[in-house]
Motif scaffolding. Structure first.
Motif, PDB file in Angstrom:
ATOM      1  N   LYS A  70      52.522  29.633  46.214  1.00 28.93           N
ATOM      2  CA  LYS A  70      51.497  30.458  46.157  1.00 28.93           C
ATOM      3  C   LYS A  70      50.421  30.173  45.537  1.00 28.93           C
ATOM      4  CE  LYS A  70      53.873  33.070  42.924  1.00 28.93           C
ATOM      5  NZ  LYS A  70      54.866  34.284  42.662  1.00 28.93           N
ATOM      6  N   ILE A  71      49.141  30.868  45.644  1.00 32.34           N
ATOM      7  CA  ILE A  71      47.930  30.446  44.792  1.00 32.34           C
ATOM      8  C   ILE A  71      47.945  31.611  43.526  1.00 32.34           C
ATOM      9  CG2 ILE A  71      46.588  31.962  46.377  1.00 32.34           C
ATOM     10  CD1 ILE A  71      44.393  29.717  45.839  1.00 32.34           C
ATOM     11  N   ARG A  72      47.313  31.031  42.685  1.00 30.93           N
ATOM     12  CA  ARG A  72      47.536  32.019  41.485  1.00 30.93           C
ATOM     13  C   ARG A  72      45.748  31.881  41.406  1.00 30.93           C
ATOM     14  NH1 ARG A  72      50.886  31.400  36.227  1.00 30.93           N
ATOM     15  NH2 ARG A  72      50.441  29.331  36.765  1.00 30.93           N
ATOM     16  N   LEU A  73      45.182  33.156  41.257  1.00 29.41           N
ATOM     17  CA  LEU A  73      43.653  33.325  41.305  1.00 29.41           C
ATOM     18  C   LEU A  73      43.229  34.016  39.945  1.00 29.41           C
ATOM     19  CD1 LEU A  73      43.533  34.769  44.797  1.00 29.41           C
ATOM     20  CD2 LEU A  73      42.737  32.693  44.248  1.00 29.41           C
ATOM     21  N   SER A  74      42.172  33.779  39.727  1.00 25.91           N
ATOM     22  CA  SER A  74      41.579  34.342  38.470  1.00 25.91           C
ATOM     23  C   SER A  74      40.073  34.691  38.798  1.00 25.91           C
ATOM     24  CB  SER A  74      41.579  33.109  37.166  1.00 25.91           C
ATOM     25  OG  SER A  74      40.683  34.053  36.150  1.00 25.91           O
ATOM     26  N   ILE A  75      40.089  35.935  38.971  1.00 22.70           N
ATOM     27  CA  ILE A  75      38.843  36.895  39.593  1.00 22.70           C
ATOM     28  C   ILE A  75      38.327  37.441  38.402  1.00 22.70           C
ATOM     29  CG2 ILE A  75      37.732  38.055  41.129  1.00 22.70           C
ATOM     30  CD1 ILE A  75      40.564  37.628  42.634  1.00 22.70           C
ATOM     31  N   THR A  76      37.107  37.345  37.882  1.00 20.62           N
ATOM     32  CA  THR A  76      36.279  38.314  36.999  1.00 20.62           C
ATOM     33  C   THR A  76      35.301  39.288  37.825  1.00 20.62           C
ATOM     34  OG1 THR A  76      36.174  36.687  35.364  1.00 20.62           O
ATOM     35  CG2 THR A  76      34.849  38.626  34.974  1.00 20.62           C
ATOM     36  N   LEU A  77      35.784  40.316  37.996  1.00 20.40           N
ATOM     37  CA  LEU A  77      35.054  41.596  38.718  1.00 20.40           C
ATOM     38  C   LEU A  77      33.926  41.935  37.853  1.00 20.40           C
ATOM     39  CD1 LEU A  77      38.086  43.509  40.047  1.00 20.40           C
ATOM     40  CD2 LEU A  77      36.832  42.065  41.230  1.00 20.40           C
ATOM     41  N   PRO A  78      32.761  42.369  38.469  1.00 20.61           N
ATOM     42  CA  PRO A  78      31.591  42.877  37.756  1.00 20.61           C
ATOM     43  C   PRO A  78      31.844  44.011  36.765  1.00 20.61           C
ATOM     44  CG  PRO A  78      30.922  42.515  40.012  1.00 20.61           C
ATOM     45  CD  PRO A  78      32.606  42.258  39.924  1.00 20.61           C
ATOM     46  N   ASP A  79      31.456  44.035  35.782  1.00 21.44           N
ATOM     47  CA  ASP A  79      31.622  45.042  34.718  1.00 21.44           C
ATOM     48  C   ASP A  79      32.845  44.976  33.997  1.00 21.44           C
ATOM     49  OD1 ASP A  79      29.030  46.094  35.178  1.00 21.44           O
ATOM     50  OD2 ASP A  79      29.952  47.458  36.873  1.00 21.44           O
TER      51      ASP A  79
END
Length: 135
Positions: A70-79
């Motif tokens: 599977k994929i591990r994602l690191s996403i920084t959402l605005p704010d």
């Protein structure tokens, strides 16, 4: 984008994403190794569309589709100061959707309540900013 078959509203976005591939049994949301850079092109509370710098190998795509990886994602959402670290499974690749070969659709799995809320807030705020009605 046609959302007629989608259960959740999806919004277009341009967010940087780090990703890494891990074995299916890995469940650590806190640890993120040396990820590769990609771009989120659309997102919902259920999944994400990602463009990678180079297409996945056929072998890796098959492992992601079969569930051995599977994929591990690191996403920084605005704010948000801290990134959301989410697991996802591959549900389609560009070659199967008349999209660029480096475009992939992932379904979030093992999502926490806080992650769900953060994604929901981001999607709802994006819809409001674009003048779209919330369903």
């Amino acid at each position: 984008m046609n959302n007629s078959k989608r259960r959740f509203e999806r919004v277009n976005c341009d967010l940087p994403v780090l990703y890494e591939f891990v074995k299916w049994k890995i469940n650590d949301h806190e640890h993120f190794g040396n990820g590769s850079q990609a771009h989120c092109v659309d997102i919902s509370i259920a999944g994400i569309g990602v463009n990678t710098p180079i297409p996945l190998t056929k072998r890796l795509a098959a492992q992601l589709l079969k569930g051995t990886k599977k994929i591990r994602l690191s996403i920084t959402l605005p704010d948000k100061d801290d990134p959301e670290v989410l697991f996802a499974r591959l549900i389609w690749s560009g070659n199967s959707k008349n999209a660029p070969s480096n475009r992939y659709g992932f379904l979030f799995i093992d999502i926490t309540e806080n992650q769900f809320k953060h994604l929901q807030d981001y999607v709802n705020n994006s819809l409001k900013m674009n003048g779209q009605a919330l369903s």
